[in-house]
Scaffold this motif. Structure first.
Motif, PDB file in Angstrom:
ATOM      1  N   LYS A  62       0.814  -1.225   0.000  1.00  0.00           N
ATOM      2  CA  LYS A  62       0.000   0.000   0.000  1.00  0.00           C
ATOM      3  C   LYS A  62       0.847   1.274   0.000  1.00  0.00           C
ATOM      4  O   LYS A  62       0.345   2.349  -0.331  1.00  0.00           O
ATOM      5  CB  LYS A  62      -0.970  -0.006   1.174  1.00  0.00           C
ATOM      6  N   HIS A  63       2.123   1.169   0.384  1.00  0.00           N
ATOM      7  CA  HIS A  63       2.989   2.356   0.396  1.00  0.00           C
ATOM      8  C   HIS A  63       3.964   2.382  -0.778  1.00  0.00           C
ATOM      9  O   HIS A  63       4.819   3.262  -0.857  1.00  0.00           O
ATOM     10  CB  HIS A  63       3.770   2.412   1.712  1.00  0.00           C
ATOM     11  N   MET A  64       3.852   1.414  -1.683  1.00  0.00           N
ATOM     12  CA  MET A  64       4.788   1.342  -2.797  1.00  0.00           C
ATOM     13  C   MET A  64       4.562   2.464  -3.809  1.00  0.00           C
ATOM     14  O   MET A  64       3.433   2.926  -4.001  1.00  0.00           O
ATOM     15  CB  MET A  64       4.645   0.003  -3.522  1.00  0.00           C
ATOM     16  N   SER A  65       5.625   2.850  -4.465  1.00  0.00           N
ATOM     17  CA  SER A  65       5.490   3.749  -5.615  1.00  0.00           C
ATOM     18  C   SER A  65       4.945   2.953  -6.787  1.00  0.00           C
ATOM     19  O   SER A  65       4.927   1.710  -6.759  1.00  0.00           O
ATOM     20  CB  SER A  65       6.846   4.348  -5.981  1.00  0.00           C
ATOM     21  N   ALA A  66       4.526   3.656  -7.817  1.00  0.00           N
ATOM     22  CA  ALA A  66       4.009   2.975  -9.003  1.00  0.00           C
ATOM     23  C   ALA A  66       5.076   2.062  -9.608  1.00  0.00           C
ATOM     24  O   ALA A  66       4.799   0.914  -9.975  1.00  0.00           O
ATOM     25  CB  ALA A  66       3.529   3.999 -10.022  1.00  0.00           C
ATOM     26  N   ASP A  67       6.311   2.560  -9.716  1.00  0.00           N
ATOM     27  CA  ASP A  67       7.393   1.757 -10.297  1.00  0.00           C
ATOM     28  C   ASP A  67       7.681   0.515  -9.452  1.00  0.00           C
ATOM     29  O   ASP A  67       7.918  -0.572  -9.998  1.00  0.00           O
ATOM     30  CB  ASP A  67       8.674   2.588 -10.425  1.00  0.00           C
ATOM     31  N   GLU A  68       7.683   0.667  -8.127  1.00  0.00           N
ATOM     32  CA  GLU A  68       7.936  -0.479  -7.240  1.00  0.00           C
ATOM     33  C   GLU A  68       6.862  -1.552  -7.406  1.00  0.00           C
ATOM     34  O   GLU A  68       7.169  -2.747  -7.437  1.00  0.00           O
ATOM     35  CB  GLU A  68       7.988  -0.015  -5.785  1.00  0.00           C
ATOM     36  N   PHE A  69       5.619  -1.124  -7.535  1.00  0.00           N
ATOM     37  CA  PHE A  69       4.522  -2.079  -7.682  1.00  0.00           C
ATOM     38  C   PHE A  69       4.582  -2.774  -9.038  1.00  0.00           C
ATOM     39  O   PHE A  69       4.468  -4.002  -9.117  1.00  0.00           O
ATOM     40  CB  PHE A  69       3.181  -1.364  -7.502  1.00  0.00           C
ATOM     41  N   VAL A  70       4.777  -1.992 -10.088  1.00  0.00           N
ATOM     42  CA  VAL A  70       4.796  -2.553 -11.439  1.00  0.00           C
ATOM     43  C   VAL A  70       6.007  -3.458 -11.644  1.00  0.00           C
ATOM     44  O   VAL A  70       5.874  -4.615 -12.069  1.00  0.00           O
ATOM     45  CB  VAL A  70       4.764  -1.433 -12.487  1.00  0.00           C
ATOM     46  N   ASN A  71       7.207  -2.926 -11.347  1.00  0.00           N
ATOM     47  CA  ASN A  71       8.435  -3.690 -11.611  1.00  0.00           C
ATOM     48  C   ASN A  71       8.668  -4.792 -10.586  1.00  0.00           C
ATOM     49  O   ASN A  71       9.070  -5.906 -10.939  1.00  0.00           O
ATOM     50  CB  ASN A  71       9.641  -2.747 -11.641  1.00  0.00           C
ATOM     51  N   GLY A  72       8.400  -4.487  -9.310  1.00  0.00           N
ATOM     52  CA  GLY A  72       8.706  -5.444  -8.256  1.00  0.00           C
ATOM     53  C   GLY A  72       7.675  -6.544  -8.107  1.00  0.00           C
ATOM     54  O   GLY A  72       8.029  -7.716  -7.951  1.00  0.00           O
ATOM     55  N   ILE A  73       6.394  -6.182  -8.175  1.00  0.00           N
ATOM     56  CA  ILE A  73       5.327  -7.158  -7.929  1.00  0.00           C
ATOM     57  C   ILE A  73       4.798  -7.752  -9.232  1.00  0.00           C
ATOM     58  O   ILE A  73       4.898  -8.958  -9.468  1.00  0.00           O
ATOM     59  CB  ILE A  73       4.166  -6.528  -7.127  1.00  0.00           C
ATOM     60  N   LEU A  74       4.219  -6.913 -10.083  1.00  0.00           N
ATOM     61  CA  LEU A  74       3.515  -7.431 -11.259  1.00  0.00           C
ATOM     62  C   LEU A  74       4.459  -8.137 -12.233  1.00  0.00           C
ATOM     63  O   LEU A  74       4.157  -9.243 -12.702  1.00  0.00           O
ATOM     64  CB  LEU A  74       2.770  -6.301 -11.972  1.00  0.00           C
ATOM     65  N   ILE A  75       5.588  -7.532 -12.521  1.00  0.00           N
ATOM     66  CA  ILE A  75       6.523  -8.137 -13.469  1.00  0.00           C
ATOM     67  C   ILE A  75       7.530  -9.037 -12.753  1.00  0.00           C
ATOM     68  O   ILE A  75       7.736 -10.191 -13.136  1.00  0.00           O
ATOM     69  CB  ILE A  75       7.243  -7.040 -14.277  1.00  0.00           C
ATOM     70  N   GLY A  76       8.131  -8.525 -11.675  1.00  0.00           N
ATOM     71  CA  GLY A  76       9.183  -9.278 -10.999  1.00  0.00           C
ATOM     72  C   GLY A  76       8.689 -10.536 -10.309  1.00  0.00           C
ATOM     73  O   GLY A  76       9.237 -11.623 -10.513  1.00  0.00           O
ATOM     74  N   GLU A  77       7.637 -10.418  -9.466  1.00  0.00           N
ATOM     75  CA  GLU A  77       7.169 -11.574  -8.699  1.00  0.00           C
ATOM     76  C   GLU A  77       6.132 -12.410  -9.447  1.00  0.00           C
ATOM     77  O   GLU A  77       6.157 -13.642  -9.376  1.00  0.00           O
ATOM     78  CB  GLU A  77       6.584 -11.117  -7.359  1.00  0.00           C
ATOM     79  N   LEU A  78       5.222 -11.761 -10.164  1.00  0.00           N
ATOM     80  CA  LEU A  78       4.127 -12.493 -10.801  1.00  0.00           C
ATOM     81  C   LEU A  78       4.402 -12.807 -12.274  1.00  0.00           C
ATOM     82  O   LEU A  78       3.722 -13.647 -12.854  1.00  0.00           O
ATOM     83  CB  LEU A  78       2.822 -11.691 -10.673  1.00  0.00           C
ATOM     84  N   GLY A  79       5.374 -12.146 -12.857  1.00  0.00           N
ATOM     85  CA  GLY A  79       5.720 -12.427 -14.256  1.00  0.00           C
ATOM     86  C   GLY A  79       4.634 -12.073 -15.245  1.00  0.00           C
ATOM     87  O   GLY A  79       4.467 -12.734 -16.282  1.00  0.00           O
ATOM     88  N   ALA A  80       3.882 -11.015 -14.960  1.00  0.00           N
ATOM     89  CA  ALA A  80       2.742 -10.650 -15.813  1.00  0.00           C
ATOM     90  C   ALA A  80       3.185 -10.227 -17.204  1.00  0.00           C
ATOM     91  O   ALA A  80       4.095  -9.415 -17.369  1.00  0.00           O
ATOM     92  CB  ALA A  80       1.952  -9.511 -15.170  1.00  0.00           C
ATOM     93  N   LEU A 102      -1.765   2.622 -14.725  1.00  0.00           N
ATOM     94  CA  LEU A 102      -1.178   1.288 -14.763  1.00  0.00           C
ATOM     95  C   LEU A 102      -1.040   0.796 -16.202  1.00  0.00           C
ATOM     96  O   LEU A 102      -0.010   0.230 -16.585  1.00  0.00           O
ATOM     97  CB  LEU A 102      -2.048   0.328 -13.946  1.00  0.00           C
ATOM     98  N   ARG A 103      -2.069   1.013 -17.006  1.00  0.00           N
ATOM     99  CA  ARG A 103      -2.011   0.590 -18.404  1.00  0.00           C
ATOM    100  C   ARG A 103      -0.881   1.292 -19.154  1.00  0.00           C
ATOM    101  O   ARG A 103      -0.131   0.646 -19.893  1.00  0.00           O
ATOM    102  CB  ARG A 103      -3.341   0.852 -19.102  1.00  0.00           C
ATOM    103  N   LYS A 104      -0.750   2.591 -18.939  1.00  0.00           N
ATOM    104  CA  LYS A 104       0.314   3.342 -19.621  1.00  0.00           C
ATOM    105  C   LYS A 104       1.689   2.781 -19.258  1.00  0.00           C
ATOM    106  O   LYS A 104       2.541   2.555 -20.134  1.00  0.00           O
ATOM    107  CB  LYS A 104       0.223   4.824 -19.251  1.00  0.00           C
ATOM    108  N   MET A 105       1.907   2.544 -17.966  1.00  0.00           N
ATOM    109  CA  MET A 105       3.210   2.047 -17.515  1.00  0.00           C
ATOM    110  C   MET A 105       3.499   0.641 -18.033  1.00  0.00           C
ATOM    111  O   MET A 105       4.618   0.342 -18.458  1.00  0.00           O
ATOM    112  CB  MET A 105       3.260   2.042 -15.986  1.00  0.00           C
ATOM    113  N   LEU A 106       2.505  -0.221 -18.011  1.00  0.00           N
ATOM    114  CA  LEU A 106       2.714  -1.606 -18.408  1.00  0.00           C
ATOM    115  C   LEU A 106       2.876  -1.754 -19.914  1.00  0.00           C
ATOM    116  O   LEU A 106       3.682  -2.561 -20.385  1.00  0.00           O
ATOM    117  CB  LEU A 106       1.575  -2.485 -17.898  1.00  0.00           C
ATOM    118  N   GLU A 107       2.097  -0.999 -20.666  1.00  0.00           N
ATOM    119  CA  GLU A 107       2.221  -1.117 -22.121  1.00  0.00           C
ATOM    120  C   GLU A 107       3.577  -0.617 -22.610  1.00  0.00           C
ATOM    121  O   GLU A 107       4.073  -1.080 -23.634  1.00  0.00           O
ATOM    122  CB  GLU A 107       1.058  -0.397 -22.803  1.00  0.00           C
TER     123      GLU A 107
END
Length: 266
Positions: A62-80, A102-107
């Motif tokens: 809940k305190h993560m930055s957008a980059d931390e959430f996208v790179n660390g969780i969605l891509i890094g841990e979950l491999g989305a 989120l869409r802008k960052m991920l695309e």
């Protein structure tokens, strides 16, 4: 596109009909539950129904930055490589970022994003908060229509005072699971699942005005069933609100009411 590893993102409290449009967007999507409040569907039942679920540590993300959430969780841990979420999804510190951020960052990272629009019921968007209100007000049929299934809970069967058994109405006595929204006190048409078999029943939820208890209790009379369920975990589904709790001046008056309740359902 469908061969990409998909992640469905959301709170998923109750996994109602609007949530289901998110998780059905890809075959075998990882269901990433970000909040884990589970006020409409117990975690144990959720895990059984959705074995692909991953439960976030909300205090961590809940305190993560957008980059931390996208790179660390969605891509890094979950491999989305494909992501699905609702139009109102927000994330990061102060819920600062939206589904469209989120869409802008991920695309930009070659991750395809599908944002689902709201789903309406009776002219208004389906939401977990709206369903919780219906459950609390005894509008269980409306709640079930938005959930897409009957409001369900399971807990261990406890010993009671045997009053129902003495008048021909033995009951399964249970306490509501912690964290689950409390249904309006009263009597419900219900179903009970025992050993994989479904039985018709009716369930009283409340404090029993005539013979009060300190903590709300669920007492369910199962039709056409006999057997010892003490200590077993039994699942109950609430289908229709029949009436409020009543004060009875005698056990005979209670029996008369129970006979009427059962007769109205057979």
């Amino acid at each position: 596109m469908n061969s990409r590893k998909a992640v469905a993102l959301g709170d998923f409290d109750g996994m109602h009909l609007a949530h289901k449009t998110v998780v059905t967007g890809a075959e075998n999507a990882i269901i990433y539950c970000v909040n884990n409040s589970f006020s409409l569907l117990q975690k144990s039942i959720f895990e059984e129904r959705y074995p692909n679920a991953v439960f976030a540590d909300f205090n961590r993300i809940k305190h993560m930055s957008a980059d931390e959430f996208v790179n660390g969780i969605l891509i890094g841990e979950l491999g989305a490589k494909m992501l699905l979420c609702g139009y109102n999804f927000r994330f990061g510190k102060g819920a600062k970022w939206s589904a469209f951020d989120l869409r802008k960052m991920l695309e930009e990272r070659d991750v395809w994003v599908r944002i689902l629009e709201h789903q309406d019921f009776e002219g208004e968007p389906i939401s977990s908060s709206r369903i919780r209100t219906c459950v609390a007000e005894g509008k269980i049929e409306k709640a079930n229509q938005m959930l897409g299934y009957s409001f369900t809970f399971e807990s261990e069967v406890e010993h009671g005072d045997m009053r129902g058994r003495s008048i021909g109405f033995p009951t399964v006595n249970q306490h509501l699971p912690a964290g689950l929204v409390q249904p309006k006190f009263g009597v419900y048409k219900s179903s009970v699942i025992v050993n994989g078999k479904r039985y018709s029943a009716f369930t009283n939820i409340g404090i029993r005005p005539s013979w009060q208890v300190d903590v709300p209790i669920c007492e369910t009379h199962i039709f056409d069933f006999s057997g010892d369920l003490y200590g077993r975990t039994v699942r109950v589904e609430l289908e229709k609100y029949l009436r409020g709790e009543k004060h009875f001046s005698s056990v005979d008056e209670l029996k008369e009411q129970l006979l009427y309740d059962k007769g109205s359902l057979i």
